[in-house]
Write a protein that holds these residues in place. Structure first.
Motif, short mmCIF file in Angstrom:
data_model
loop_
_atom_site.label_atom_id
_atom_site.label_comp_id
_atom_site.label_asym_id
_atom_site.label_seq_id
_atom_site.Cartn_x
_atom_site.Cartn_y
_atom_site.Cartn_z
N PRO A 150 112.08 62.54 64.10
CA PRO A 150 112.14 63.98 63.53
C PRO A 150 113.19 64.30 62.29
O PRO A 150 113.45 62.62 61.99
N SER A 151 112.64 65.53 61.35
CA SER A 151 112.83 65.65 60.05
C SER A 151 114.54 65.25 59.90
O SER A 151 115.16 65.74 60.32
N LEU A 152 114.60 64.51 58.92
CA LEU A 152 116.21 64.91 58.88
C LEU A 152 117.02 64.42 56.83
O LEU A 152 117.33 64.96 56.50
N ASP A 153 115.62 66.21 56.35
CA ASP A 153 115.65 66.84 55.48
C ASP A 153 116.69 67.09 55.45
O ASP A 153 117.31 67.98 56.43
N PRO A 154 117.93 67.21 54.63
CA PRO A 154 119.46 68.08 55.01
C PRO A 154 118.39 69.02 54.43
O PRO A 154 119.42 69.86 55.06
N LEU A 155 117.86 69.74 54.46
CA LEU A 155 117.87 71.30 54.38
C LEU A 155 117.31 72.16 55.67
O LEU A 155 117.97 72.58 57.00
N VAL A 156 115.99 70.45 56.68
CA VAL A 156 116.13 71.22 58.17
C VAL A 156 117.42 70.49 58.95
O VAL A 156 117.53 71.51 59.45
N GLY B 32 114.50 90.95 54.87
CA GLY B 32 114.35 90.19 55.62
C GLY B 32 112.75 90.43 55.84
O GLY B 32 111.84 90.56 54.74
N ALA B 33 111.71 89.26 56.34
CA ALA B 33 110.50 89.31 57.23
C ALA B 33 109.90 89.22 58.11
O ALA B 33 110.49 88.59 59.08
N ILE B 34 108.66 89.38 58.40
CA ILE B 34 108.29 88.94 59.22
C ILE B 34 107.47 86.94 59.27
O ILE B 34 106.93 86.91 58.36
N PRO B 35 107.92 86.22 60.15
CA PRO B 35 107.50 85.11 60.05
C PRO B 35 106.18 84.82 60.96
O PRO B 35 106.14 85.40 62.23
N ASP B 36 105.41 84.79 59.79
CA ASP B 36 104.28 84.20 59.89
C ASP B 36 104.42 83.14 58.61
O ASP B 36 102.72 82.66 58.90
N GLN B 37 105.24 82.27 58.02
CA GLN B 37 105.17 81.35 57.75
C GLN B 37 105.97 80.13 58.62
O GLN B 37 106.71 79.88 59.12
N ASN B 38 105.97 79.09 57.33
CA ASN B 38 107.05 78.31 58.36
C ASN B 38 108.22 78.20 57.80
O ASN B 38 108.86 78.70 56.62
N PRO B 39 109.04 77.33 58.41
CA PRO B 39 110.23 77.93 58.42
C PRO B 39 111.34 77.59 57.05
O PRO B 39 112.25 78.41 56.46
N GLU B 40 111.23 75.99 56.81
CA GLU B 40 111.15 75.93 56.10
C GLU B 40 110.90 76.43 54.59
O GLU B 40 112.07 76.91 53.62
N LYS B 41 109.62 76.80 53.95
CA LYS B 41 108.83 77.98 53.16
C LYS B 41 109.53 79.11 52.85
O LYS B 41 110.13 79.75 52.20
N LEU B 42 109.67 79.70 54.41
CA LEU B 42 110.06 80.71 54.50
C LEU B 42 111.78 80.91 54.22
O LEU B 42 111.95 81.92 52.94
N ASN B 43 112.75 79.81 54.48
CA ASN B 43 114.36 79.85 53.70
C ASN B 43 114.10 79.77 52.47
O ASN B 43 115.01 80.46 51.76
N ARG B 44 113.11 78.94 51.80
CA ARG B 44 113.10 78.76 50.55
C ARG B 44 112.38 79.55 49.76
O ARG B 44 113.65 80.55 48.78
N LEU B 45 111.65 80.59 50.16
CA LEU B 45 110.57 81.22 50.14
C LEU B 45 112.08 82.79 49.31
O LEU B 45 112.04 83.60 48.49
N TYR B 46 112.77 83.22 50.44
CA TYR B 46 113.61 83.71 50.52
C TYR B 46 114.55 83.74 49.82
O TYR B 46 115.43 84.71 48.98
N GLY B 47 115.30 82.58 49.93
CA GLY B 47 116.70 82.64 48.98
C GLY B 47 116.53 82.95 47.55
O GLY B 47 117.32 83.85 46.75
N LEU B 48 115.06 82.14 47.15
CA LEU B 48 114.43 83.00 45.36
C LEU B 48 114.67 83.98 45.12
O LEU B 48 115.28 84.68 44.00
N VAL B 49 113.96 84.98 46.47
CA VAL B 49 113.89 85.95 46.02
C VAL B 49 114.91 86.90 45.88
O VAL B 49 115.36 87.90 45.22
#
Lengths: 526, 318, 249
Positions: free
Chosen positions: A47-53, B53-70
């Motif tokens: 499992p990913s242990l990346d702090p963000l995840v 907000g956004a509809i989800p068709d990206q992976n959540p990690e990218k979603l969180n980073r992207l929209y945090g920046l926006v």
């Protein structure tokens, strides 16, 4: 008495559904996705242990657990009040009339028949995306379920002490609370604990459909094939679930509440009477528990920003096109209903039948048993739509895929129940057979399953009804009958179609509930 | 009354008294504004949080980073607090927009149309350069015998093949491809097994076609190209066979009432905030990169008439 | 080692895990011997019987069954256990099944899955079962009855019937007479002694020293140790008094 013939075999009878399944599966599977499933399984170890995840999974878990806790607490309050209001006993004592009890009981059937996911999506349309939506979505159907259990229990309890108080001139409400409260309490607590476990599963499921919490993360990571990140959330959820189950089990034992599978009415009554005094001894602890729970609930509500007032501010509905009832009538209703029913029956038969079969198979090996238990925990953990999405990697969408997803999930629930109750029944008989040289599997079948057969199948009948209600949540994988049509109508915002589908669904569920009740009574009475 | 009964009665009473306030408001009005009022009616006069907000068709990690920046960028440019609200479900995103719980949403073509049809006055604000003429790509496993073709009528080859769409409500993964298939005379029942599959997401779809589970499928071109760039696609196992004509897709959709809320001209400022994103500013460059865009350009509802027509045709818009 | 011994226990130690302990118990049963086990409650009689039928593995000491060590492998041990039958104090009948199915439960060790399953649908070997019932003075018409519907005495005999169906070489019985009235107790004892004739052997634990007439030997057990092991004729009141000293007989 020919009715007793083959009793322990009944437990295995539903497993015959494996035969048509084995015939259908080769045509449905497309094999190539196994590498994906393999990657998914392997990722469990990494499992990913990346702090963000990890951070976002933890936050999601917090929201899910919080929603479950709040929804559960609210459902208990609702259930107790409505349960008293729909009890024949209460109305007889307080006003002499019985029809209001019947009326309320019938009215409560409607909220009960609609799955919490649908409540969530309806409330979402009415009041918008509020944390309170998920809480209420859990509380409404759960409250109605608790109400039914409470009123059934109330009406089944012996009334001699109540009569004594009443002839002594005590007013009806005080007499009811004094005479019926203590014997009712252990039942309610035991059932309440079980509902809390259900609430956690429901809150996860609601998240999968966008109502917040860890479910959201699980679905997104699964869809983007980020299995390591997915397992971060899954392991956390598994830990939370097992912890909760342990806690509930420990409290149940400590406060000597009746186990969950004491489904025969006589047994429940007897154990209720025995345990009432034990609960009295634990009264102090109970009070302490309740006192601790309250600030926790308030704190949770605060941090989730659950604002009940927001529920009162209804949003305008979207501009609706004129209803096209002709198109609604033209839907392939017989196919939809037929598919829904076959999905339910297949899923129920698989879940009910495979649990004892697995226990039998792994009986001689303690490791095998641990493996089966692990499998069941994962099944309980996974919301069925996610199992369905995973199954899509190797199967074509459709009724069988949906049924498999529901079956795996409910297998987890049923299996745990079976194992729990098998620990308390027929142990000495099994020993007797073992010491006479019979094989461990046969000893289990003859010794334990004989006593378990009826209550287990009675519970299975109840579970089938739950599965019918749940069949909507696997509508995601397409062509599964009313459920998929319903989700399709939702995403097209076709309100007329939605209304008709929900009505049919509710009617079907109520019919199923009636049937499963009859079956259950026959099984327990025989 | 025995001790036991007294305890039970006291407990029952306490439970009732104690739980009821929980069902009522735990929050005071004072901090309701601070962490984002949850409904239009409750908004105080001070600047309230702008929720995107956004509809989800990206992976959540990218979603969180992207929209945090926006959120950070918008907050700085517009001087209002901005918060990203994740929503998983297409239907939920549209509903949350209609009920006013989201002010600005990054919608797909179909969901965008659904959103402004449900919320009259809402409009498409800005989109990426590539969204004006977006494409889907039909992909196939070479073992299926399918080969690249130029003309739309080549879609006829797919008859009798195992075919999968992406997610059911996806514009690029289902709606437009279905439209082009129908145009080419391919009905959904012409596929092997009598109906197409739904893989659930673009990434799952690529993986399933690559593994040979399905002979062919259709995917968002942007995702396809980025997976090719990332080297996540085995080009021996899956190839593009046809690129659809362009159609308008993703766009920011904005609530009609923001000018009243934040002052006149707010929507225009919002639009400019996007269209002026420049690769020279490090954070803005990061946003553009995560969005996969060169620049953002103004968008309008009219671009989506074709999508609306298709949506009505296949019953996703009523 | 005694080749004629059906059961041979030597220096058996069991540390109590929820059951009374045994401390160095040795005991030998030859074919045809009928032995009574006497002792106050908690002396370890049930534990000793559970060691004898393989349910409890002793912590120390050796157990030989027909001259062979008790097998370690599960299959081989089951094969040995098939010839050891136990009549339990609480009978341990399968309440949900019929008399015939319960009698046949004694055959489960010999039967494979097909017959075991079939027996649940269509109870097998009616003639043999009826013969067992007649031997126990029960009406063969009872075969179809659920055991839950029987009287206490009838249930006791069905339990014994299951034991007979098992055709064991060694019969163990744990306080079989404890809850019976004197007439029923005498009848059952007679049946048990009859069943324990050569080539079989019988080991029966008893609470009451007044029913020893039909036995060949008596073993006195107290606090996990054998106090005496001698022919019934050689038993005297002093020994019994010492055995039960400080405990209600």
């Amino acid at each position: 008495m020919s009715a007793r013939v083959g009793t322990p075999l009944w437990v295995l009878l539903p497993a015959l559904a494996l035969v048509p399944l084995a015939l259908l599966l080769p045509g449905l599977s497309h094999g190539g996705g196994w590498s994906l499933v393999g990657r998914f399984a392997l990722a469990a170890l990494r499992p990913s242990l990346d702090p963000l995840v990890l951070g976002s999974a933890l936050r999601g878990l917090g929201v899910t657990v919080g929603m479950a806790l709040l929804g559960w607490a609210l459902s208990l309050v609702l259930g107790l009040v409505l349960g008293a209001l729909s009890s024949r006993l209460v109305w007889r004592q307080c006003s002499g009339r019985l029809w209001p009890a019947e009326l309320i009981r019938r009215l409560l059937a409607l909220p009960r028949s609609i799955h919490e996911l649908l409540w969530g999506l309806i409330l979402l349309q009415l009041v918008g995306l509020q944390p309170a939506v998920a809480v209420l979505a859990i509380a409404i159907p759960f409250g109605a379920l608790v109400a039914r259990v409470v009123s059934d229990q109330l009406d089944a309890l012996p009334t001699s002490s109540l009569a004594a108080l009443r002839t002594g001139g005590v007013a009806a409400p005080a007499a009811l609370l004094t005479a019926m409260g203590p014997p009712l309490l252990p039942q309610v607590l035991s059932y309440g604990g079980y509902r809390l476990e259900c609430a956690l599963r429901s809150a996860t499921l609601l998240g999968v459909f966008g109502l917040g919490g860890l479910g959201t993360e699980l679905r997104l990571t699964l869809q983007s094939l980020l299995f390591s990140e997915l397992w971060t959330g899954l392991w956390l959820l598994l830990a939370a679930m097992l912890l909760l189950e342990r806690l509930v089990g420990w409290l149940r034992l400590r406060w000597t509440m009746p186990p969950r599978l004491s489904l025969s009415p006589q047994a429940t009554e007897a154990s209720g009477r025995d345990t009432a005094s034990a609960v009295g001894r634990s009264g102090r602890e109970l009070l302490l528990g309740a006192a601790l729970l309250l600030p926790v609930l308030v704190a949770v509500a605060w941090s989730l920003e659950v604002d009940p007032r927001s529920l009162l501010r209804w949003q305008p509905l979207p501009p609706l096109p004129p209803a096209d009832w002709g198109a609604v009538a033209a839907l392939p209703w017989p196919t939809l209903v037929g598919n829904t029913l076959s999905l339910t029956l297949l899923a129920a038969a698989l879940a009910v039948g495979v649990a004892p079969l697995l226990l039998l198979l792994v009986r001689p090996w303690p490791l095998g048993r641990a493996a089966v238990q692990g499998l069941w925990a994962l099944g309980r953990l996974w919301p069925p739509p996610l199992i369905a999405l995973l199954l899509l990697f190797v199967l074509h969408p459709g009724v069988v895929t949906g049924a498999l997803a529901l079956a795996l999930h409910n297998l987890g629930v049923l299996g745990r129940l079976l194992l729990e109750s098998a620990e308390h029944r027929g142990e000495t008989t099994e020993q007797a057979l073992l010491s006479a040289g019979s094989g461990p599997r046969l000893a289990l079948l003859y010794g334990r399953f004989s006593a378990l057969a009826r209550p287990y199948l009675a519970y299975g009948a109840y579970r089938a009804d739950v599965i019918l209600r749940e069949s909507v949540v696997v509508g995601l994988v397409g062509a599964t009958g009313l459920g998929s049509q319903l989700l399709e109508a939702l995403s097209s915002f076709a309100v007329d179609e939605l209304a008709a589908l929900m009505l049919v669904y509710a009617a079907l569920t109520l019919l199923g509930e009636d049937l499963s009740d009859r079956l259950r009574r026959r099984l327990l009475a025989g | 009354m025995t001790t036991r009964e007294r305890w039970a009665v006291a407990l029952a009473g306490l439970l009732l008294i104690g739980l009821l306030p929980t069902a009522c408001s735990p929050r005071t009005d004072g901090n309701a504004g601070a962490d984002g009022a949850t409904s239009e009616a409750a908004r105080p006069n001070e600047k309230r949080v702008l929720r995107i907000g956004a509809i989800p068709d990206q992976n959540p990690e990218k979603l969180n980073r992207l929209y945090g920046l926006v959120a950070d960028e918008l907050s700085e440019q517009l001087e209002v607090p901005v918060r990203f609200v994740p929503v998983t479900d297409y239907t939920a995103a549209v509903s949350a927009f209609r009920t006013g719980d989201l002010d600005l949403v990054w919608f797909g073509g179909l969901t965008g149309v659904q959103a402004w049809l449900q919320k009259p006055g809402a409009r498409a604000l800005a989109q990426r350069d590539i969204d004006r003429s977006f494409h889907s790509v039909f992909i196939a496993n070479p073992r299926s015998g399918l080969t690249p073709f130029e003309d739309q009528s080549g879609l006829q080859q797919l008859k009798g093949k195992r075919f999968t769409f992406g997610s059911e409500s996806s514009t690029s993964g289902r709606l437009m491809p279905q439209y082009y298939l129908t145009q080419a005379g391919v009905a959904l029942s012409d596929f092997a097994g009598g109906n197409p599959g739904f893989s659930g997401s673009h990434d799952a779809l690529i993986a399933l076609v690559q593994s040979g589970t399905y002979d062919a499928g259709v995917v968002n071109e942007e995702v396809w190209l980025s997976r090719l760039r990332e080297g996540k696609v085995d080009t021996d196992q899956v190839v593009a066979i046809w690129r659809t004509p362009g159609y308008a897709n993703y766009t920011w959709v904005v609530q009609p009432n923001l000018d009243e809320e934040y002052g006149r001209g707010f929507s225009e400022r919002l639009e400019r905030a996007f269209t002026s994103l420049s690769p020279d500013n490090p954070r803005q460059a990061q946003i553009l990169e995560l969005f996969g865009a060169e620049t953002f350009v103004p968008a309008s509802n009219e671009q989506y008439e074709a999508i609306e027509a298709v949506g009505r045709q296949i019953g996703k818009i009523r | 080692m005694d080749p004629a011994a059906v059961l041979e226990l030597e220096g058996i130690h069991v540390r109590g895990r929820g059951q009374p302990r045994l401390e160095g118990v040795s005991l030998r049963l030859r074919a045809g011997e009928r032995v009574a086990l006497l002792g106050p409650s908690g002396a370890g009689k049930s534990t000793l019987l559970a060691v004898a039928n393989g349910l409890i593995t002793p912590d120390r000491g050796s157990l030989r069954w027909q001259g062979h060590e008790l097998a370690r492998g599960a299959r081989a041990r089951r094969r040995q256990q098939r010839r050891i039958g136990t009549l339990w104090q609480d009978l341990r009948l399968i309440e949900e099944l019929s008399v015939q199915q319960n009698l046949n439960a004694g055959r489960l060790g010999q039967w494979g899955w097909p017959r075991a399953l079939l027996n649940l649908l269509l109870p097998l070997e009616s003639a043999a079962c009826a013969a067992v019932l007649r031997r126990l003075d029960l009406d063969p018409a009872l075969l179809d009855q659920p055991v839950a519907a029987l009287s206490g005495g009838q249930r006791q005999r069905v339990a014994l019937g299951r034991l007979l169906r098992q055709e064991p070489l060694l019969l163990l019985a744990d306080e079989p007479l404890a809850s019976l009235d004197p007439r029923l107790a005498a009848e059952l004892l007679e049946l048990l002694l009859e069943a324990g004739r050569p080539p079989r052997a019988l080991l029966l634990s008893l609470h009451r020293p007044d029913l020893l007439a039909g036995f060949d030997r008596v073993v006195g057990l107290r606090a996990g140790r054998v106090q005496f092991d001698r022919p019934v004729a050689a038993l005297d009141a002093g020994l019994l008094e010492a055995l039960y000293a400080g405990a209600a007989p």
